[in-house]
Design an enzyme around this catalytic site. Structure first.
Site, PDB file in Angstrom:
ATOM      1  N   HIS A 273     -33.656  29.329 -17.507  1.00 26.21           N
ATOM      2  CA  HIS A 273     -32.514  28.735 -17.406  1.00 26.21           C
ATOM      3  C   HIS A 273     -32.714  27.210 -17.702  1.00 26.21           C
ATOM      4  O   HIS A 273     -33.418  26.245 -17.212  1.00 26.21           O
ATOM      5  CB  HIS A 273     -31.952  28.893 -15.855  1.00 26.21           C
ATOM      6  CG  HIS A 273     -30.455  28.464 -15.892  1.00 26.21           C
ATOM      7  ND1 HIS A 273     -29.535  28.702 -16.311  1.00 26.21           N
ATOM      8  CD2 HIS A 273     -30.012  27.246 -15.154  1.00 26.21           C
ATOM      9  CE1 HIS A 273     -28.337  28.198 -15.926  1.00 26.21           C
ATOM     10  NE2 HIS A 273     -28.774  27.118 -15.271  1.00 26.21           N
TER      11      HIS A 273
ATOM     12  N   ASP B 293     -30.473  24.075 -18.272  1.00 22.85           N
ATOM     13  CA  ASP B 293     -29.128  23.236 -18.083  1.00 22.85           C
ATOM     14  C   ASP B 293     -28.782  22.546 -19.165  1.00 22.85           C
ATOM     15  O   ASP B 293     -29.652  21.566 -19.365  1.00 22.85           O
ATOM     16  CB  ASP B 293     -28.886  22.499 -16.538  1.00 22.85           C
ATOM     17  CG  ASP B 293     -28.595  23.674 -15.310  1.00 22.85           C
ATOM     18  OD1 ASP B 293     -28.055  24.539 -15.648  1.00 22.85           O
ATOM     19  OD2 ASP B 293     -29.648  23.428 -14.548  1.00 22.85           O
TER      20      ASP B 293
ATOM     21  N   ASP C 117     -25.566  31.055 -13.101  1.00 23.61           N
ATOM     22  CA  ASP C 117     -25.692  29.674 -12.247  1.00 23.61           C
ATOM     23  C   ASP C 117     -24.243  29.059 -12.135  1.00 23.61           C
ATOM     24  O   ASP C 117     -24.085  28.137 -11.722  1.00 23.61           O
ATOM     25  CB  ASP C 117     -26.612  28.705 -12.926  1.00 23.61           C
ATOM     26  CG  ASP C 117     -26.868  27.779 -11.957  1.00 23.61           C
ATOM     27  OD1 ASP C 117     -26.977  27.909 -10.681  1.00 23.61           O
ATOM     28  OD2 ASP C 117     -27.215  26.627 -12.364  1.00 23.61           O
TER      29      ASP C 117
ATOM     30  N   HIS D 100     -21.783  24.128 -16.953  1.00 25.24           N
ATOM     31  CA  HIS D 100     -21.650  24.497 -15.783  1.00 25.24           C
ATOM     32  C   HIS D 100     -22.142  23.198 -15.060  1.00 25.24           C
ATOM     33  O   HIS D 100     -22.150  23.247 -13.550  1.00 25.24           O
ATOM     34  CB  HIS D 100     -21.981  25.712 -15.297  1.00 25.24           C
ATOM     35  CG  HIS D 100     -23.409  25.946 -15.390  1.00 25.24           C
ATOM     36  ND1 HIS D 100     -23.971  26.699 -16.261  1.00 25.24           N
ATOM     37  CD2 HIS D 100     -24.482  25.464 -14.448  1.00 25.24           C
ATOM     38  CE1 HIS D 100     -25.192  26.774 -16.132  1.00 25.24           C
ATOM     39  NE2 HIS D 100     -25.443  26.087 -14.895  1.00 25.24           N
TER      40      HIS D 100
END
Ligand SMILES: [Zn+2]
Length: 1055
Positions: free
Chosen positions: A263, A265, A375, A585
């Site tokens: 993941h 971001d 997420d 997000h």
């Protein structure tokens, strides 16, 4: 003589633990033999730069000698190292690693290619060196090897103060702790992994099975057998382990579908620019593993990140293409970024998929089959329909495991949206997307799985995440080892497609359904944090919508007008991508560090500036240049409204407006107010019409009375509403007589965990009135077109509010244009409208429709929704009447016992200490109405507030032109755009907005068109339902089409 001992569980476990420890007995234990021989590097040279520069630029700089032990900084700077190394001849035939620990993130470059990421955290500090002479290494003339290392002065999760989720520590330095070459003993490495697995099985398995004890005895025997440093003893120990691991599971055992994942971001505790490098560091590590382990898979989302790597790291991208082809590197998600799941508009959601899926199709010849949002902070009930229209009917997240009050009842289930569209959904029951491959996690995955009996498989995402880094070789090797071991779930290296396909083929009929939104019982402060980002997102979405409508009309007309206008596809593509990027997000929710918002607002300024230029150009192509003014209505219904013509406007049309008529007024700023009518999706000169009734104002000692023939209100001198009635029912005060409306409130807002993210239920107990009025109500405008009242309030010594309360002739709502100077610490500003309406539910605007939520706290599920997300309006209605709160840029609401509250501003201090500090301007409105929501006009009025009539200079058109009309308010024509693929096709996107079936007629002035139904990816789909196109005279074409409740329909029109 050998003595059999009791083998106390704790001492035996700790014995195994110490045997492989990196902290204890490291001079004598097995771990100490992992790198049996080491040697320093020949030389280390260094070049520092504050910028993130490309390799080619870096290597041409002057490098200076440095050494292990030196520190490098500050935060966000970059340090390039030129490393010269030599592998001793005596190490020939052995596996040799470069060990590099700069306590930060780093990237190894060889011959101009980024080869592998390194990270001081998580001990990713070794880089396997290829044999000298294999053609893939740089050598100096003496046979030595040159390696470049690009060191970034940040950790995997940025540089938060005290290592926490805080604003970054800006002067941080990172020490080069280790730089050497070493022999790697793979035999020892294998034993270390086996000892760890056996130790963990012994520790984690419950007492009601023998298996844990079998592991304990096995690991004990292995340690007895091992003589550290003696290779033959390793072989004997390995044999003991092999016998244990050869004992298999039964057929019925649960299967874990393991997929590598990282993941990343797209911005969070680091800026966008660092994410580009994070992708290179993480994915290069993964590619090296995919090369070595052909059964390994890696799932990777976010088209934007692929695009960045394509631009900046072509060699990595080439490898990605290779492994996408082999099925190991698996694009997932289908979206441009992993966006917020609540705040983006319906059209923005569509564009996330449209641009994402088109990217994956173009680059890799495939479309993603599953939506991937592990997420994100809650998921709109409109997503299933949009997903299905974008070629996706599967969904994966794990975030619902963060619920604080209620445990979500499923891990594999059908998720049903507001229109009834279903998607097959899975939440990996390990409750995270960055598994470390521990026995404990495998056992927890099985134990926690809530759909046992219905399904016997689950997804397991392994690899370091959030800041990237990804899977390690150890993780892959441990998964291989645990593939089929008695006592553990079965492990299968797999793909999302294999997992979901197996469920579809074998288990889908067993599954339960969850209907409506996936509300996350955490992070509900993110509907409000960073108010300016939310505002610019709303403005950007609507501006691009307007540009696309006008640009489409200009394009169609250019065929006949000869204007030479060309649809600005390239610009629109670029602006949409900026807008979609900022919907990531952690950006749109307001949970990133301050520097991320410097970039985000630069993108928003670009969207506004370029977007307005595009709008002007398209309008000029339609209305032609001129000195007059034209008014544009970009919504699908006729509008009669008061518009404001700026003082100083010298256009002839302005001069034509005679003052002194009943439908005109000069306001307190000197602007001319005019009441005008503009048709649906229409452009016209300023078409004055008579007002239905003047708006009046009357101030007495007790308050101020306002009325405009539609509504009447009484305000107190603090600007609060004491009474609010529909003129047709003057006896019904829709405001609760005991509590005034437009009551501003301030709450303490100190969460338990995540400052920018969370507002906790207990904040509701700290409600305080903002009642320090520094300027009582003053009337600025007295009608007949507009009444404006101004009040000023003090929130605290440092924060103030100025409000203009306005009622226009013909308007069904009162607006509150609000300016706030905001300098609070962990306070939450809201405004409250306590209604007299009794209803068990409240309706909230969402993407292409609305949802109902409870107006009570009956159950823990209801009370957990004490702060919820809504878009342009929220409404509480009974059978006969109701009251709605509208807004132009807010997303947080709360509703309980007939009280509607709109969330205005928060003031968290981490990870951005300056979040929301400063000046704000926003507008909300209150609208009383007759009838239920569907009869009230609330939905259309909320659109009107958000898309004001556009007034521009241009020549009059010969007639008032309405390009599209829809014969029912039940269907909204939302989007008019040119097709992505063809210059003579346009796309219309419409939706049913009341929650009922209907047949709608869409009329357009465009003739000789053909109409096809398409999906949101603009692919023609079969006409299974009624669609009829007829010519009406020679003026219009009428499209008749059936809608189901909340149905989203896209049409492809060839002109
Ligand atoms: Zn994330």
């Amino acid at each position: 003589m050998e003595h059999v001992t009791f083998k106390h569980k704790r001492t035996t476990l700790e014995r195994a633990d110490k045997f492989i420890s990196s902290h204890h007995f490291t001079d004598i234990n097995l771990r100490s033999r992992l790198y049996p021989e080491k040697q320093p590097l020949v030389s280390i040279q260094h070049y520092a730069t504050p910028d993130r520069i490309p390799y080619s630029q870096a290597i041409s700089q002057t490098f200076k000698d440095t050494q292990v032990g030196h520190s490098f900084g500050p935060t966000w700077s970059t340090h390039w190292f030129k490393v010269e190394l030599e592998i001793p001849k005596s190490w020939h035939g052995q596996e040799v690693h470069l060990l590099w620990n700069s306590d930060s993130e780093a990237l190894v470059w060889i011959d101009g290619d980024a080869i592998q990421g390194l990270s001081g955290e998580n001990e990713r500090i070794s880089f396997p060196l290829r044999e000298v002479g294999d053609g893939k290494s740089s050598h100096s003339s003496n046979g030595r090897q040159i390696v470049y290392i690009e060191m970034a002065c940040n950790g995997l999760c940025g540089c938060g103060l005290n290592g926490l989720i805080n604003p970054p520590e800006l002067k941080k330095c990172f020490q080069l702790k280790q730089a050497e070459v070493a022999v790697f003993d793979r035999q020892v490495y294998k034993l270390l992994l086996d000892v760890e697995i056996l130790h963990d099985m012994a520790k984690e398995m419950t007492e009601d099975t023998e298996r844990g004890y079998q592991a304990l005895y096995t690991v004990n025997r292995m340690i007895n057998e091992c003589t550290v440093g003696d290779s033959s003893s390793y072989q004997r120990a390995q044999k003991i382990a092999d016998e244990f691991f050869a004992q298999r599971n039964g057929d019925s055992q649960h299967t874990i579908y393991a997929m590598g994942h990282s993941h990343i971001d797209t911005a969070w505790l680091w800026p966008y620019a660092e994410t580009i490098r994070k992708c290179a560091r993480s994915w290069s590590c993964t590619l090296r593993l995919l090369e070595k382990y052909p059964s390994m898979t890696f799932t990777c989302s976010q088209a934007q990140q692929y695009e960045w790597v394509k631009q900046h790291y072509p060699s990595i991208y080439k490898d990605i293409q290779k492994f996408v082809k082999s099925g190991q590197f698996i694009p997932v998600g289908g979206t441009w970024v992993e966006m917020d799941g609540n705040i983006p508009s319906g059209e923005a959601f569509v564009r996330q998929f449209l641009l994402g899926q088109r990217y994956f199709q173009q680059e890799f010849g495939l479309k993603c089959k599953e939506f991937w949002l592990p997420d994100t902070f809650g998921y709109s009930a409109q997503l299933p329909q949009i997903m299905r229209s974008c070629g996706i009917n599967r969904f994966l997240t794990q975030k619902m495991s963060w619920n604080i009050y209620n445990k979500f009842p499923h891990h594999t289930f059908w998720w049903s949206g507001i229109d009834g569209s279903r998607v097959l959904s899975h939440f990996p029951p390990g409750d995270t997307y960055h598994m470390m491959v521990k026995v404990k996690e495998l056992l927890y995955t099985l134990k926690n799985f809530r759909d046992k009996g219905r399904s016997s498989r689950s997804v397991y995402l392994y690899g370091y995440g959030d800041g990237g880094n990804g899977p390690t070789e150890e993780m892959v090797n441990k998964l291989e080892r645990m593939e089929n071991v008695d006592g553990l779930p079965k492990v299968k290296m797999s793909s999302p497609d294999e997992f979901f396909s197996n469920i579809e083929q074998k288990e889908e009929k067993n599954l339960c359904t969850w209907s409506g939104e996936l509300y996350l019982e955490m992070h509900n402060g993110t509907y409000t944090t960073h108010a300016e980002v939310k505002k610019q997102n709303r403005k950007g979405e609507l501006l691009l919508r307007d540009v696309e409508f006008l640009a489409t009309i200009a394009t169609v007309l250019s065929g006949t007008s000869g204007s030479g206008y060309k649809y600005p596809s390239g610009d629109l593509d670029r602006l949409w991508k900026l807008l979609l990027l900022n919907q990531f997000h952690d950006v749109l929710p307001g949970s990133s560090i301050g520097i991320v918002y410097t970039d985000a607002h630069e993108y928003y300024r670009d969207i506004q500036k370029t977007g307005n230029q595009l709008l002007d150009k398209s309008l000029a192509a339609i209305a032609q240049k001129g000195d007059n003014s034209v008014v544009v209505n970009t919504l699908g219904w006729n509008r009669r409204e008061v518009i404001s013509l700026t003082k100083g406007d010298k256009s002839p049309s302005r001069k034509k407006i005679k003052t002194g008529e009943s439908s005109q007024q000069v306001d307190h700023k000197g602007d001319d107010l005019v009441y005008c009518e503009v048709p649906s999706f229409g452009i016209s000169e300023i078409p004055q019409v008579d007002i239905p009734a003047p708006v009046t104002v009357n101030q007495t000692e007790s308050g101020i009375q306002l009325s405009n023939g539609l509504l009447s209100a009484v305000l107190d001198n603090n600007g609060r509403i004491i009474s609010l009635c529909n003129t047709s029912s003057p006896q019904v005060n829709l405001i609760n007589a005991d509590y005034p409306g437009n009551q501003l409130l301030i709450y303490d807002d100190i969460p338990l965990y995540w400052d920018a993210w969370d507002v906790m239920d207990y904040h509701l107990e700290t409600r305080k009135l903002v009642d320090n009025v520094t300027q009582k109500a003053v009337i600025l405008d007295k009608g007949p077109l507009r009444v404006t009242i101004q009040v000023c309030l003090r929130i605290s010594e440092v924060s103030h509010i100025k409000q203009e309360i306005t009622l226009d002739a013909g308007s069904p709502y009162i607006t509150f244009k609000t300016q706030v100077s905001w300098h609070e610490n962990r306070k939450f500003l809201k405004v409250e409208f306590p209604t007299s309406i009794h209803s068990n539910k409240v309706s909230f605007d969402i993407q292409y429709g609305f949802i109902e939520r409870p107006n009570h706290y009956n159950t823990s599920w209801d009370s957990a929704r004490f702060e919820v997300c809504g878009h342009k309006w929220a409404d509480i209605s009974d059978y006969n009447q109701g009251l709605a709160v509208l807004n132009d840029c807010k997303y947080g609401y709360s509703a309980i016992d007939g009280i509607l509250r709109l969330s205005l501003l928060r003031s968290p201090k981490a990870p951005d200490a300056d979040a929301d500090m400063g000046d704000h301007e926003f507008t909300y409105a209150v609208m009383p109405h007759q009838g239920c929501l569907q009869e009230s006009g609330v939905i259309q009025q909320a659109c009107n507030i958000n898309s004001p009539l556009i007034i521009k200079s241009g020549n009059n058109l010969t007639t008032c032109s309405s390009y599209f009309t829809v014969n029912t308010t039940q269907v909204i024509l939302d989007t008019v755009k040119l097709s992505e693929d063809s210059g003579n096709k346009m796309v219309l996107r419409l939706y049913e907005t009341y929650g009922g079936s209907t047949t709608a007629e869409i009329s357009t002035i465009f003739k000789n068109i053909t109409v096809q139904r398409c999906n949101c990816l603009e692919e023609v789909i079969p006409d299974e339902r009624f669609l009829n196109v007829t010519s009406v005279g020679d003026q219009q074409t009428q499209i008749t089409i059936e809608f189901k409740p909340f149905e989203l329909i896209s049409l492809l029109i060839t002109f």
